[in-house]
Design a protein around this motif. Structure first.
Motif, PDB file in Angstrom:
ATOM      1  N   ASP A 108       5.019   6.538   9.226  1.00  0.00           N
ATOM      2  CA  ASP A 108       3.476   7.608   9.975  1.00  0.00           C
ATOM      3  C   ASP A 108       3.200   7.195  11.257  1.00  0.00           C
ATOM      4  O   ASP A 108       2.810   8.273  11.928  1.00  0.00           O
ATOM      5  N   ASP A 109       3.578   6.111  11.075  1.00  0.00           N
ATOM      6  CA  ASP A 109       2.633   5.762  12.100  1.00  0.00           C
ATOM      7  C   ASP A 109       3.587   6.366  13.842  1.00  0.00           C
ATOM      8  O   ASP A 109       2.496   6.259  14.980  1.00  0.00           O
ATOM      9  N   PRO A 135      -0.515   5.260   4.855  1.00  0.00           N
ATOM     10  CA  PRO A 135      -0.137   4.772   6.081  1.00  0.00           C
ATOM     11  C   PRO A 135       1.184   4.364   5.939  1.00  0.00           C
ATOM     12  O   PRO A 135       1.684   2.843   5.134  1.00  0.00           O
ATOM     13  N   PRO A 170      11.619  11.992   9.105  1.00  0.00           N
ATOM     14  CA  PRO A 170      10.042  12.469   8.812  1.00  0.00           C
ATOM     15  C   PRO A 170      10.090  12.513  10.804  1.00  0.00           C
ATOM     16  O   PRO A 170      10.546  11.640  11.164  1.00  0.00           O
ATOM     17  N   ARG A 212      -3.298  10.966  -1.019  1.00  0.00           N
ATOM     18  CA  ARG A 212      -2.279  10.604   0.765  1.00  0.00           C
ATOM     19  C   ARG A 212      -1.762   8.813   0.575  1.00  0.00           C
ATOM     20  O   ARG A 212      -2.220   8.318  -0.174  1.00  0.00           O
TER      21      ARG A 212
END
Ligand SMILES: C[S@@+](CC[C@H](N)C(=O)[O-])C[C@H]1O[C@@H](n2cnc3c(N)ncnc32)[C@H](O)[C@@H]1O
Length: 398
Positions: free
Chosen positions: A297-298, A293, A373, A290
């Motif tokens: 992402d946050d 973060p 994203p 993974r």
């Protein structure tokens, strides 16, 4: 103000209230110039204010039809919000193969461009029998839709999807004969019971955003009643404050697509109890590494949390979260767009326009094909297109 202009103003005000009541359109969203024209010609024809008011109170059907036609915004074009048509094509292609016919309804179809785009999309997606209905409260729009001929100049069709047109080079462009054979148009008011039942696909876009909340509720119940079990209805991003009760969201959230749930299969009393499924031991693949973060992402996590609030009807929490998302992570483009849409639904258009301008500034110079994203990865071009369409629709030049 003279007696004559006073009567005209009073007549116009009366007609505004009647138009709002009959169409469900909010007073502030009515086309006042259209209503003024109706009032002026009515006063001239009736001779004096008393006779004009008498005609209004008699609800003369001809006058009411003219009024309904004059007060609404009729802007439309072929393949408006193209991702809706892609989604419909995918949904129809995946339908139960035993289904012989696909029924579709363009509700509030204006001059027909939406219904013809729908018919062309369905024809390209399936060989099944088709039945496409276009309806609108405005009679003149339905007459134009039935003609199915459009001026080539000013046509907003980019040729990217199935063409609804016969080949030709003339000034007028005509809808394909095979699509005319499966498409019909009717005058219908969305505040009335539906003009048919068991629709697999309904488009009702850029209509409910002009309605009062009460009229939205009535129209939604008309649309829900008209859906076949498993059928889908699509709205434009600014039509509704939240997900309609009783329908389940399908596809990406910005599609504003909802499905009428299938009835649950009844459990037969004689059915044997289900046997526990045999456990199949499979070798688990090694866990994928993974990434740690990142800021994106946050931001996506905050965005998803705001959407979950909206789905649960927790508007305040969603507003607070989106405002904080935009303030703390201003480079997160999907957050700016989401917040602008929410502000628009709350009537705060100026703030929304400011955010959409920021979207254009921040995407300027980026590769339009780059994927950003977000809850659903979308391209830069998608966000710039949305921001431009918003500013254009609200008469704000970028
Ligand atoms: C802005 S146009 C949208 C046309 C098309 N759906 C689109 O998205 O391009 C709104 C349409 O809704 C229609 N409309 C407004 N009130 C309505 C009502 N109560 N029942 C049916 N149609 C209505 C208007 O006449 C107009 O054609």
């Amino acid at each position: 103000m003279t007696a004559g202009t006073a009567s005209l103003a009073e007549l116009q005000a009366e007609l505004c209230f009647i138009a709002a009541e009959r169409t469900g359109v909010r007073l502030d969203a009515l086309r006042v110039d259209g209503i003024r024209e109706v009032a002026t010609s009515l006063l001239a024809k009736a001779g004096d204010a008393e006779a004009a008011f008498a005609a209004v109170h008699a609800a003369d059907p001809e006058l009411m039809a003219r009024l309904e036609g004059a007060c609404v915004v009729s802007e439309t074009y072929f393949y408006r919000q193209p991702d809706h048509f892609d989604f419909i094509a995918e949904t129809v292609a995946a339908m139960d193969p035993s289904k012989a016919r696909v029924r579709a309804w363009s509700a509030g179809c204006a001059t027909g461009e939406e219904a013809w785009s729908l018919a062309a999309t369905l024809r390209a997606a399936t060989v099944r029998e088709l039945d496409v209905l276009g309806t609108d409260v405005r009679r003149a729009s339905i007459d134009a839709a039935r003609r199915g001929s459009y001026k080539r100049r000013g046509l907003r069709y980019d040729g990217q999807r199935a063409s609804p047109f016969e080949p030709g080079t003339g000034e007028l462009i005509h809808v394909r004969e095979d699509l005319r054979n499966v498409t019909r148009f009717e005058v219908h008011n969305l505040l009335e019971p539906p003009p048919g039942l068991d629709f697999d696909v309904i488009l009702c876009r850029n209509v409910l955003l002009y309605f009062t909340p009460e009229a939205q509720t009535r129209a939604l119940s008309t649309l829900k009643d008209a859906l076949a079990p498993g059928g889908i209805v699509l709205f434009s991003p600014m039509d509704l404050p939240g997900a309609p009760e009783g329908l389940e969201r399908v596809g990406r959230s910005e599609l504003q697509a909802f499905r009428r749930p299938m009835p649950r299969p009844s459990v037969l009393p004689s059915a044997p109890p289900p046997r526990p499924a045999a456990r199949v031991e499979t070798e688990r693949p090694p866990p994928r590494p993974r990434p740690s973060p990142s800021v994106a992402d946050d931001a996506v996590a905050m965005h998803l949390a705001a959407l979950a609030h909206l789905d649960r009807g927790e508007r305040r929490e969603a507003e607070a979260l989106l405002a904080s998302l935009c303030a703390t992570r201003p480079s997160y483009i999907p957050g700016l767009v989401e917040n602008a849409l929410l502000l628009t639904r709350n009537g705060e258009r100026r703030q929304a326009a400011q955010l959409m301008r920021e979207v254009l500034e921040r995407t300027d110079g980026l590769d339009p094909h780059a994927v950003l994203p977000g809850p659903e990865p979308m391209t830069v071009a998608f966000y710039t297109g949305s921001a431009r369409a918003f500013l254009e629709r609200h008469g704000v030049t970028s």
